[in-house]
Design an enzyme around this catalytic site. Structure first.
Site, mmCIF file in Angstrom:
data_model
loop_
_atom_site.group_PDB
_atom_site.id
_atom_site.type_symbol
_atom_site.label_atom_id
_atom_site.label_comp_id
_atom_site.label_asym_id
_atom_site.label_seq_id
_atom_site.Cartn_x
_atom_site.Cartn_y
_atom_site.Cartn_z
ATOM 1 N N VAL A 12 0.839 -1.206 0.000
ATOM 2 C CA VAL A 12 0.000 0.000 0.000
ATOM 3 C C VAL A 12 0.878 1.261 0.000
ATOM 4 C CG1 VAL A 12 -1.800 1.253 1.262
ATOM 5 C CG2 VAL A 12 -1.876 -1.243 1.140
ATOM 6 N N ASP A 35 11.987 3.179 12.477
ATOM 7 C CA ASP A 35 11.618 1.827 12.903
ATOM 8 C C ASP A 35 10.492 1.945 13.924
ATOM 9 O OD1 ASP A 35 11.364 -0.735 13.827
ATOM 10 O OD2 ASP A 35 13.510 -1.053 14.173
ATOM 11 N N TYR A 60 3.022 -4.613 11.029
ATOM 12 C CA TYR A 60 3.452 -6.016 11.113
ATOM 13 C C TYR A 60 2.330 -6.814 10.454
ATOM 14 C CZ TYR A 60 4.820 -10.499 13.175
ATOM 15 O OH TYR A 60 5.195 -11.799 13.370
ATOM 16 N N TYR A 124 -2.748 -11.404 14.944
ATOM 17 C CA TYR A 124 -2.606 -10.233 14.067
ATOM 18 C C TYR A 124 -3.843 -9.336 14.194
ATOM 19 C CZ TYR A 124 -2.933 -7.703 9.596
ATOM 20 O OH TYR A 124 -3.112 -6.738 8.623
HETATM 21 N N1 NAP Z 1 -2.151 -7.209 3.191
HETATM 22 C C1 NAP Z 1 -3.455 -7.362 3.463
HETATM 23 O O1 NAP Z 1 -4.114 -8.300 2.992
HETATM 24 C C2 NAP Z 1 -4.149 -6.358 4.346
HETATM 25 C C3 NAP Z 1 -5.528 -6.521 4.587
HETATM 26 C C4 NAP Z 1 -6.169 -5.602 5.383
HETATM 27 C C5 NAP Z 1 -5.471 -4.540 5.937
HETATM 28 N N2 NAP Z 1 -4.134 -4.418 5.702
HETATM 29 C C6 NAP Z 1 -3.428 -3.306 6.325
HETATM 30 O O2 NAP Z 1 -2.984 -2.434 5.294
HETATM 31 C C7 NAP Z 1 -1.768 -1.797 5.698
HETATM 32 C C8 NAP Z 1 -0.735 -1.952 4.618
HETATM 33 O O3 NAP Z 1 -0.496 -3.351 4.420
HETATM 34 P P1 NAP Z 1 0.400 -3.914 3.234
HETATM 35 O O4 NAP Z 1 -0.334 -5.041 2.636
HETATM 36 O O5 NAP Z 1 0.884 -2.800 2.366
HETATM 37 O O6 NAP Z 1 1.604 -4.513 4.094
HETATM 38 P P2 NAP Z 1 3.083 -4.860 3.639
HETATM 39 O O7 NAP Z 1 3.181 -4.958 2.167
HETATM 40 O O8 NAP Z 1 3.498 -6.018 4.489
HETATM 41 O O9 NAP Z 1 3.884 -3.566 4.082
HETATM 42 C C9 NAP Z 1 4.080 -3.256 5.415
HETATM 43 C C10 NAP Z 1 5.250 -2.317 5.509
HETATM 44 O O10 NAP Z 1 5.469 -2.073 6.910
HETATM 45 C C11 NAP Z 1 6.845 -2.060 7.103
HETATM 46 N N3 NAP Z 1 7.215 -2.390 8.479
HETATM 47 C C12 NAP Z 1 7.034 -3.548 9.141
HETATM 48 N N4 NAP Z 1 7.570 -3.474 10.370
HETATM 49 C C13 NAP Z 1 8.090 -2.224 10.485
HETATM 50 C C14 NAP Z 1 8.778 -1.536 11.501
HETATM 51 N N5 NAP Z 1 9.089 -2.124 12.659
HETATM 52 N N6 NAP Z 1 9.149 -0.256 11.282
HETATM 53 C C15 NAP Z 1 8.883 0.347 10.100
HETATM 54 N N7 NAP Z 1 8.257 -0.247 9.088
HETATM 55 C C16 NAP Z 1 7.859 -1.531 9.279
HETATM 56 C C17 NAP Z 1 7.401 -3.119 6.170
HETATM 57 O O11 NAP Z 1 8.756 -2.865 5.980
HETATM 58 P P3 NAP Z 1 9.771 -4.056 5.589
HETATM 59 O O12 NAP Z 1 9.566 -4.230 4.131
HETATM 60 O O13 NAP Z 1 11.115 -3.498 5.968
HETATM 61 O O14 NAP Z 1 9.363 -5.241 6.400
HETATM 62 C C18 NAP Z 1 6.547 -2.890 4.930
HETATM 63 O O15 NAP Z 1 7.139 -1.940 4.075
HETATM 64 C C19 NAP Z 1 -1.395 -2.435 7.047
HETATM 65 O O16 NAP Z 1 -1.843 -1.613 8.086
HETATM 66 C C20 NAP Z 1 -2.168 -3.727 7.056
HETATM 67 O O17 NAP Z 1 -2.459 -4.160 8.379
HETATM 68 C C21 NAP Z 1 -3.466 -5.289 4.893
#
Ligand code: NAP
Length: 298
Positions: A12, A35, A60, A124
């Site tokens: 996202v 971080d 996370y 989660y």
């Molecule tokens: N994916 C789904 O199906 C889904 C569904 C519903 C809601 N969401 C929500 O949508 C949002 C975006 O999700 P997404 O799918 O884009 O997730 P994603 O692709 O896993 O991206 C999450 C990002 O958070 C970063 N991150 C993790 N731990 C961190 C830390 N300690 N400090 C700084 N950055 C950190 C990761 O960095 P690294 O690359 O370095 O790990 C990654 O760039 C989240 O809030 C998620 O809960 C996602």
């Protein structure tokens, strides 16, 4: 408008870098710049940027790993979010944050509304729900955007994994008893930018709250897989069979809700924003993915 964006390399976050750019100055952070496990880094980043809007796309997101690392999930998805919310309030900034369908237990037999009681089934979901509570407790103007089944043309997600499996396997077995709306990161980022573009900060502060933001319609993971296979057919030497199975036949550490459908009516009523049907979002994302890749059999 100065926007602080976290998680710039996530599904996202990557798309938000693109869609937020026309709205003003976007200062982006990845884990190395901020971080979320280190609250002092959150504080110093927000105080140095002095944003009008914070968009938190970092989280996370390892749903199954969270079962064995619940404290880490809570630290990133709840404690850090509370710190971010406190800093947003101090800066007078709006906080835009994402949360999942997994805050619900999936037992409702209709799409979930924002005010339906949450009851997460996995660690989660509990950590993300705790993040929602932390934001509300901070008393900061916020938009908590709940979405579901996010995928993108890059990174590891259901779409990119299935495209690999369609080449590697002659038969696939995919869960058909979980229903939701596959939502592309691009459509979610478009909707986020659209909300911010259409409303000034005073209006957004008045509309502070939780909104469901998913692509239109719904399907099962099996239906999603079949649609991907249809779109990919021309590029495949042969299309594997895709057998529907029950969740119980594919046990994972984290239990998933059977019903992940989220009603988007509040989003449309309040902001006039509606995402395209999931099939159209998938087609757009697939076309993006195919760009530059030779198509066989066509
Ligand atoms: N994916 C789904 O199906 C889904 C569904 C519903 C809601 N969401 C929500 O949508 C949002 C975006 O999700 P997404 O799918 O884009 O997730 P994603 O692709 O896993 O991206 C999450 C990002 O958070 C970063 N991150 C993790 N731990 C961190 C830390 N300690 N400090 C700084 N950055 C950190 C990761 O960095 P690294 O690359 O370095 O790990 C990654 O760039 C989240 O809030 C998620 O809960 C996602």
């Amino acid at each position: 408008m100065r926007i602080l964006l976290t998680g710039k390399n996530g599904q996202v976050g990557w798309e938000l870098s693109r869609t937020l750019a026309p709205l003003g100055e976007v200062v982006t952070f990845d884990r190395s710049g901020m971080d979320l496990a280190a609250p002092d880094q959150i504080v110093s980043a927000v105080r140095s940027v002095q944003p009008d809007v914070i968009v938190n796309a970092a989280a996370y997101t390892a749903v199954d790993r969270a079962e064995s690392e619940p404290d880490t999930a809570l630290a990133i998805n709840a404690v850090a979010v509370g710190v971010l919310a406190g800093e947003a309030k101090r800066a007078g900034a709006l906080l835009v944050h994402y949360s999942p369908d997994y805050v619900f237990d999936g037992t409702k037999d209709a799409p979930y509304a924002e005010e339906d009681p949450p009851n997460p089934l996995n660690a989660y979901g509990r950590s993300k729900l705790a993040g929602e509570y932390a934001i509300r407790a901070a008393g900061v103007p916020h938009l908590i955007l709940r979405t579901s089944w996010v995928y993108a043309a890059r990174g590891k997600n259901f779409l990119t994994t299935l495209l690999r499996l369609l080449r590697e396997k002659s038969a696939l077995r995919i869960v058909s008893d979980q229903i939701g709306a596959p939502t592309s990161a691009g459509a979610l980022a478009d909707a986020t930018a659209e909300i911010l573009r259409r409303h000034d900060s005073a209006a957004l502060a008045k509309m502070s709250g939780t909104y469901h933001v998913t692509a239109g319609g719904s399907t099962s993971w099996h239906g999603f897989a079949e649609q991907i296979a249809r779109l990919e057919q021309a590029a495949l030497p042969r299309t594997p069979s895709i057998e529907p199975i029950q969740s119980s036949e594919y046990p994972l550490p984290a239990i998933r809700p059977k019903n992940s459908r989220l009603s988007n009516e509040k989003l449309f009523r309040c902001f006039g924003v509606r995402l395209p049907p999931w099939e159209a979002c998938l087609e757009a994302c697939h076309a993006q993915l195919r760009q530059g890749r030779p198509v066989r059999n066509s």
